[in-house]
Design a protein around this motif. Structure first.
Motif, PDB file in Angstrom:
ATOM      1  N   LEU A   1       0.811  -1.220   0.000  1.00  0.00           N
ATOM      2  CA  LEU A   1       0.000   0.000   0.000  1.00  0.00           C
ATOM      3  C   LEU A   1       0.840   1.265   0.000  1.00  0.00           C
ATOM      4  N   GLU A   2       1.970   1.255   0.739  1.00  0.00           N
ATOM      5  CA  GLU A   2       2.812   2.447   0.820  1.00  0.00           C
ATOM      6  C   GLU A   2       3.627   2.687  -0.454  1.00  0.00           C
TER       7      GLU A   2
ATOM      8  N   THR B   1       3.444  -0.656   5.934  1.00  0.00           N
ATOM      9  CA  THR B   1       4.347   0.024   6.859  1.00  0.00           C
ATOM     10  C   THR B   1       3.985   1.501   6.884  1.00  0.00           C
ATOM     11  N   ASN B   2       3.539   1.985   8.024  1.00  0.00           N
ATOM     12  CA  ASN B   2       3.122   3.384   8.126  1.00  0.00           C
ATOM     13  C   ASN B   2       4.340   4.312   8.159  1.00  0.00           C
ATOM     14  N   TRP B   3       4.172   5.467   7.592  1.00  0.00           N
ATOM     15  CA  TRP B   3       5.276   6.386   7.335  1.00  0.00           C
ATOM     16  C   TRP B   3       6.035   6.810   8.580  1.00  0.00           C
ATOM     17  N   LEU B   4       5.332   7.068   9.668  1.00  0.00           N
ATOM     18  CA  LEU B   4       5.998   7.576  10.867  1.00  0.00           C
ATOM     19  C   LEU B   4       6.540   6.476  11.772  1.00  0.00           C
ATOM     20  N   SER B   5       6.464   5.234  11.339  1.00  0.00           N
ATOM     21  CA  SER B   5       7.067   4.149  12.105  1.00  0.00           C
ATOM     22  C   SER B   5       8.578   4.164  11.896  1.00  0.00           C
TER      23      SER B   5
ATOM     24  N   VAL C   1       1.861   6.924   4.213  1.00  0.00           N
ATOM     25  CA  VAL C   1       0.520   6.445   4.548  1.00  0.00           C
ATOM     26  C   VAL C   1       0.440   6.342   6.063  1.00  0.00           C
ATOM     27  N   SER C   2      -0.662   6.788   6.634  1.00  0.00           N
ATOM     28  CA  SER C   2      -0.788   6.818   8.095  1.00  0.00           C
ATOM     29  C   SER C   2      -1.791   5.782   8.592  1.00  0.00           C
TER      30      SER C   2
ATOM     31  N   GLU D   1       1.053   5.972  15.373  1.00  0.00           N
ATOM     32  CA  GLU D   1       1.787   6.217  14.127  1.00  0.00           C
ATOM     33  C   GLU D   1       3.265   5.859  14.272  1.00  0.00           C
ATOM     34  N   ILE D   2       3.774   5.932  15.477  1.00  0.00           N
ATOM     35  CA  ILE D   2       5.202   5.694  15.706  1.00  0.00           C
ATOM     36  C   ILE D   2       5.476   4.256  16.134  1.00  0.00           C
ATOM     37  N   VAL D   3       4.676   3.738  17.078  1.00  0.00           N
ATOM     38  CA  VAL D   3       5.028   2.447  17.672  1.00  0.00           C
ATOM     39  C   VAL D   3       4.386   1.242  16.997  1.00  0.00           C
ATOM     40  N   SER D   4       3.381   1.453  16.172  1.00  0.00           N
ATOM     41  CA  SER D   4       2.708   0.289  15.584  1.00  0.00           C
ATOM     42  C   SER D   4       3.573  -0.407  14.539  1.00  0.00           C
ATOM     43  N   TRP D   5       4.475   0.332  13.879  1.00  0.00           N
ATOM     44  CA  TRP D   5       5.423  -0.213  12.902  1.00  0.00           C
ATOM     45  C   TRP D   5       4.734  -0.635  11.614  1.00  0.00           C
ATOM     46  N   ASN D   6       3.689  -1.450  11.722  1.00  0.00           N
ATOM     47  CA  ASN D   6       2.999  -1.962  10.539  1.00  0.00           C
ATOM     48  C   ASN D   6       1.552  -2.224  10.928  1.00  0.00           C
ATOM     49  N   LEU D   7       0.621  -1.661  10.177  1.00  0.00           N
ATOM     50  CA  LEU D   7      -0.790  -1.842  10.486  1.00  0.00           C
ATOM     51  C   LEU D   7      -1.372  -2.981   9.663  1.00  0.00           C
ATOM     52  N   LEU D   8      -2.172  -3.819  10.317  1.00  0.00           N
ATOM     53  CA  LEU D   8      -2.912  -4.867   9.627  1.00  0.00           C
ATOM     54  C   LEU D   8      -4.399  -4.603   9.775  1.00  0.00           C
ATOM     55  N   LEU D   9      -5.102  -4.586   8.643  1.00  0.00           N
ATOM     56  CA  LEU D   9      -6.556  -4.490   8.625  1.00  0.00           C
ATOM     57  C   LEU D   9      -7.124  -5.790   8.072  1.00  0.00           C
TER      58      LEU D   9
END
Length: 247
Positions: free
Chosen positions: A121-122, A149-153, A194-195, A234-242
């Motif tokens: 996605l990113e 992988t979210n941008w601010l991780s 991506v956030s 946004e910082i600690v999740s590292w990678n979001l799963l939906l």
């Protein structure tokens, strides 16, 4: 590749194991992506039956996930827009692969049981169009597995991390100066911010799917509540799963 045997458990030990493997992403991609694929397919199997399921692997590249999906009895279709990437591992595209864009999936509406994408996605300029396409091609009752992988991780800038915190273009320029070549993931061309917040808003407003789960993909299960904390997530999740179910 080995077929996942034990039921999936998001433990601290599993997180530590994945972090250790991650250090070998560049030097031994077969080891890292093989382990990640086995872990991910086991995780996916906790949400849906995979034996006999038709699974679209969106942005599947050289087919690490496709191979493990096939090993557990699924019928995977690897979709990627880069023929070179698909042939990078074996000199040939994965069996049954389809060349096509994640922004306009070459699959019929409601044609797959599971639509799956890991860390793609990113890398697309219109992430929510890709996410909508994943929902579109999934049959009613089917499952969408979408992670990024979210941008601010800490790894948001990929190989330019952690300098991406000073700006994507600045981080890319620094990488080029240091290594004498551009990064593989060029900010604004092959890597986009991506956030977690934007992803959660998209999922909750999605008219054609219901959210089953939203969690930090690589973390222990007990760390899931961090997703509910704006800013920190946004910082600690590292990678979001939906995980979504198609209506």
């Amino acid at each position: 590749m080995e077929t996942p045997q034990a039921p999936f458990r998001a433990t601290l030990g599993r997180s530590v194991k994945l972090l250790g493997a991650f250090r070998k992403e560049q030097s031994d991609p077969d080891f890292f992506y093989g382990m990640l694929a086995r872990d991910t397919v086991a995780q996916l199997a906790a949400y849906t039956e995979l034996d006999g399921a038709l699974v679209a692997d969106v942005g599947g590249g050289p087919g690490y996930f496709t191979d493990v999906l096939r090993a557990v009895g699924a019928r995977p279709v690897c979709v990627d827009c880069d023929a070179g990437e698909m042939m990078a591992r074996q000199g040939a595209a994965p069996e049954g692969a389809v060349l096509g864009s994640a922004l306009d999936l070459p699959l019929a509406t409601g044609s797959v049981d599971v639509c799956f994408s890991s860390n793609v996605l990113e890398h697309v300029p219109d992430p929510w169009r890709m996410a909508d396409e994943m929902v579109r091609v999934t049959r009613p009752g089917g499952v969408v597995y979408l992670s990024f992988t979210n941008w601010l991780s800490p790894w948001g800038g990929h190989e330019t991390s952690p300098w991406h915190y000073l700006g994507g273009h600045r981080a890319a320029a620094r990488y080029t100066r240091k290594y004498g070549r551009s990064p593989k993931n060029v900010y604004g061309a092959g890597l986009y911010p991506v956030s977690v917040g934007a992803a959660l808003r998209w999922a909750r407003r999605q008219p054609d799917a219901t959210v089953l789960d939203a969690l930090p993909r690589y973390h222990p299960r007990w760390a899931t509540p961090v997703i509910r904390v704006p800013g920190l997530r946004e910082i600690v999740s590292w990678n979001l799963l939906l995980i979504l179910r198609r209506r």
